[in-house]
Scaffold this motif. Structure first.
Motif, short mmCIF file in Angstrom:
data_model
loop_
_atom_site.label_atom_id
_atom_site.label_comp_id
_atom_site.label_asym_id
_atom_site.label_seq_id
_atom_site.Cartn_x
_atom_site.Cartn_y
_atom_site.Cartn_z
N PRO A 135 37.48 49.10 38.57
CA PRO A 135 36.31 48.56 37.89
C PRO A 135 36.44 46.82 38.16
O PRO A 135 37.39 46.38 38.40
N ALA A 136 35.22 46.55 37.96
CA ALA A 136 35.15 45.09 37.95
C ALA A 136 35.78 44.22 36.75
O ALA A 136 35.94 44.95 35.72
N GLN A 137 36.30 42.97 37.07
CA GLN A 137 37.12 42.58 35.74
C GLN A 137 36.85 40.94 35.84
O GLN A 137 36.42 40.53 36.97
N GLN A 138 36.85 40.28 34.60
CA GLN A 138 36.52 38.89 34.61
C GLN A 138 37.91 38.02 34.37
O GLN A 138 38.88 38.36 33.70
N ILE A 139 38.11 37.29 35.23
CA ILE A 139 39.64 36.60 35.25
C ILE A 139 39.37 35.01 35.41
O ILE A 139 38.44 34.36 35.44
N ASP A 140 40.63 34.23 35.11
CA ASP A 140 40.56 32.78 35.37
C ASP A 140 41.05 32.73 36.79
O ASP A 140 42.22 33.23 37.13
N PRO A 141 40.22 32.01 37.62
CA PRO A 141 40.48 32.14 39.07
C PRO A 141 41.76 31.18 39.46
O PRO A 141 42.28 31.52 40.42
N ALA A 142 42.04 30.28 38.57
CA ALA A 142 43.43 29.55 38.59
C ALA A 142 44.55 30.42 38.22
O ALA A 142 45.91 30.12 38.58
N ASN A 143 44.49 31.49 37.59
CA ASN A 143 45.46 32.00 36.77
C ASN A 143 45.08 33.52 36.80
O ASN A 143 44.94 34.31 35.68
N PRO A 144 45.01 34.29 37.76
CA PRO A 144 44.66 35.86 37.94
C PRO A 144 45.73 36.53 37.37
O PRO A 144 46.80 36.17 37.32
N PRO A 145 45.28 37.83 36.53
CA PRO A 145 46.40 38.49 36.24
C PRO A 145 47.29 39.04 36.95
O PRO A 145 46.88 39.33 38.33
N LYS A 146 48.76 39.35 36.50
CA LYS A 146 49.59 39.77 37.70
C LYS A 146 49.23 41.23 38.09
O LYS A 146 49.88 41.17 39.38
#
Length: 178
Positions: A135-146
């Motif tokens: 699925p699509a997800q919402q992230i912080d571009p500077a700190n993507p999830p691990k």
């Protein structure tokens, strides 16, 4: 084959008409509100300019976001009503698929597609072997999830692609001229 497509998932109203000969007409108007009032006249104007009658349509494409809930309802409701009345298919197309374009249908390389999200975030979706992978997800571009990973032969495209690629340890995409 004649396909009518439209999208109201963001601060715009967009309409496109594609014929089997490969010709395509498209029109987009920026607007924060008023898509419900603007959509059908835009469709009528485009179809009239191309001398296309509703009976000539073979399918309807509709933008399914991510995006504004009210905007999504406007386009999806219009597509559903037209498809039922004309007895043709309505096909939902995500903004990720639209951004990938025709090349996305043929390129099997892994690709992370990024769209603008609220409050400096990004919506991302991974594609592998020409299809969405998860699925699509919402992230912080500077700190993507691990757990967001992409092979070294993968690419990142779209909103904040350079920052996201860098954060994932990938080569940044080229800067395209205006």
């Amino acid at each position: 084959m004649v396909i009518l497509s439209f999208d109201t998932s963001a601060a715009h109203c967009a309409v496109a008409l594609l014929s089997g000969t490969g010709s395509c007409d498209a029109r987009q108007e920026p607007m924060k509100k008023g898509q419900a009032e603007a959509l059908m006249p835009m469709i009528a104007q485009m179809m009239g300019a191309r001398d296309v009658a509703p009976a000539d349509l073979t399918a309807i494409g509709v933008g399914i976001g991510p995006g504004n809930f009210t905007g999504l309802r406007i386009a999806v409701s219009a597509a559903r009503a037209m498809a039922l009345a004309l007895k043709i298919p309505a096909i939902g197309v995500s903004s990720f698929e639209m951004l990938r374009g025709v090349d996305g249908l043929t390129d099997p390389a892994p690709q992370l597609v990024c769209l603008p999200g609220p409050r400096a975030s990004a919506y991302v979706q991974l594609f592998r072997n020409r299809q969405a992978h998860g699925p699509a997800q919402q992230i912080d571009p500077a700190n993507p999830p691990k757990d967001l990973t992409l092979p070294q032969d993968g690419s990142v495209m779209g909103h904040e692609a350079r920052a996201i690629a860098q954060a994932l340890g990938l080569a940044p995409p080229p800067i395209l001229p205006n």
